[in-house]
Design an enzyme around this catalytic site. Structure first.
Site, short mmCIF file in Angstrom:
data_model
loop_
_atom_site.label_atom_id
_atom_site.label_comp_id
_atom_site.label_asym_id
_atom_site.label_seq_id
_atom_site.Cartn_x
_atom_site.Cartn_y
_atom_site.Cartn_z
N SER A 1 0.81 -1.22 0.00
CA SER A 1 0.00 0.00 0.00
C SER A 1 0.85 1.27 0.00
O SER A 1 0.34 2.36 -0.25
CB SER A 1 -0.96 0.01 1.20
OG SER A 1 -0.24 -0.05 2.42
N LYS B 1 -3.04 -4.21 5.04
CA LYS B 1 -3.95 -3.93 6.15
C LYS B 1 -4.53 -2.53 6.13
O LYS B 1 -5.51 -2.26 6.83
CB LYS B 1 -3.21 -4.14 7.47
CG LYS B 1 -2.80 -5.57 7.74
CD LYS B 1 -1.84 -5.69 8.92
CE LYS B 1 -2.49 -5.24 10.21
NZ LYS B 1 -1.55 -5.39 11.36
N TYR C 1 15.85 -9.31 14.52
CA TYR C 1 15.50 -8.81 13.17
C TYR C 1 16.32 -9.53 12.11
O TYR C 1 15.79 -9.95 11.07
CB TYR C 1 15.73 -7.31 13.09
CG TYR C 1 15.51 -6.74 11.70
CD1 TYR C 1 14.22 -6.71 11.14
CD2 TYR C 1 16.57 -6.26 10.93
CE1 TYR C 1 14.02 -6.21 9.87
CE2 TYR C 1 16.36 -5.76 9.66
CZ TYR C 1 15.08 -5.74 9.13
OH TYR C 1 14.89 -5.24 7.86
N GLY D 1 7.07 -1.61 -1.73
CA GLY D 1 6.08 -2.50 -2.35
C GLY D 1 5.25 -1.78 -3.39
O GLY D 1 5.07 -2.28 -4.51
N GLY E 1 5.42 2.72 0.03
CA GLY E 1 6.84 2.40 0.11
C GLY E 1 7.37 1.58 -1.05
O GLY E 1 6.94 1.73 -2.20
N LYS F 1 14.94 -11.68 8.75
CA LYS F 1 15.26 -11.34 7.35
C LYS F 1 16.09 -12.44 6.69
O LYS F 1 15.87 -12.77 5.51
CB LYS F 1 15.99 -10.00 7.28
CG LYS F 1 15.16 -8.80 7.73
CD LYS F 1 13.84 -8.65 6.98
CE LYS F 1 13.99 -8.25 5.53
NZ LYS F 1 12.69 -7.94 4.89
#
Length: 276
Positions: A20, A43, A169, A24, A22, A173
């Site tokens: 939605s 979301k 993190y 992406g 950034g 990843k």
């Protein structure tokens, strides 16, 4: 009167987690310019006061770029939501050609200070989300003659300066990367390519600008990742690789990166040590 160049992704369908805003969204818009159909699971049905963009504004931007888009409101942690996005792509566009694992949670807190629920969130969205979305797409990718999986995750470095500061993190990843390299091997005989893509520099998304305002001028725009992703989707067949955005563009003949910002004094992204 000349004819318009053919769109390299015309008739192809891409399914993405997140998207939605950034990086992406930049990938979805870049794919749309090449004629792709896109379905994304995100979301943000309602505006967030901290970050611009909803699934609805994303659909409008993708369609303005020349593609078709359907947003499915849901959570990559929910198997039913993921399956709904995959089913929507198949019902709307007839199949799936590209699966993009984009959704990701970021928390760079050290081990002692990181709440367990934040640890769980990163593993669930990053590593588990990559597995769940890819698993749901595989039966349809097997029926495509140009199937690809692309995961936004880094090359794996076991250097202490990457392992030490934020192990939780890093695990999440690297888990995305290991899964994707595994998919490349597992589904090679099915003709499904699987690669990872990571930026050389920090990327000036709204989240980065909000969290680290000083990083914005040393960051490239999300469009570099969109253009690199499309170069992978449309370029020579490759699989099982961890790719860096500007290396991909250089291989495609793009050497002037000035339109993406930052310049020579860019801030390297996490897990990237050297300039090739």
């Amino acid at each position: 009167m000349g004819t318009a160049p053919s769109q390299k992704l015309a008739g192809r369908t891409l399914v993405m987690s997140g998207g939605s805003r950034g990086i992406g969204l930049a990938i979805l818009v870049a794919a749309a310019r090449e004629g792709a159909n896109t379905v994304f699971l995100a979301k943000t049905d309602q505006p967030d006061p901290r970050l611009p963009g909803t699934v609805h504004t994303a659909v409008a931007e993708i369609e303005a770029a020349g593609g078709k888009a359907v947003a499915v409101v849901g959570d990559v942690r929910n198997e039913e939501d993921v399956q709904r996005a995959v089913d929507t792509a198949v019902e709307t566009f007839g199949g799936i050609d590209i699966c993009v694992n984009n959704a990701s949670a970021l928390n760079l807190t050290g081990t002692e200070e990181l709440p367990v629920k934040r640890f769980d969130l990163m593993q669930q969205i990053n590593t588990r989300g990559t597995f769940v979305l890819t698993k749901a797409c595989i039966p349809h990718l097997k029926r495509s003659d140009a199937a690809q999986i692309l995961t936004l995750s880094p090359p794996i470095s076991l250097a202490p300066h990457w392992l030490g500061p934020h192990p939780a993190y890093t695990l999440s990843k690297y888990g995305m990367t290991l899964l994707t390299l595994g998919f490349a091997a597992e589904f090679e005989s099915d003709g499904i390519a699987a690669n990872c893509l990571w930026p050389r520099t920090t990327i000036a998304t709204a989240a980065v600008i909000n969290l680290i305002p000083d990083a914005a001028n040393a960051s490239r725009s999300p469009e570099i990742m969109g253009d690199a992703a499309v170069a992978i989707f449309t370029g020579p067949w490759r699989s099982g690789e961890c790719l860096i955005d500007d290396d991909v563009l250089a291989a495609a003949g793009v050497t002037d990166l000035s339109k993406y910002g930052a310049g020579p004094d860019f801030a390297p992204d996490l897990f990237v040590d050297s300039v090739s």
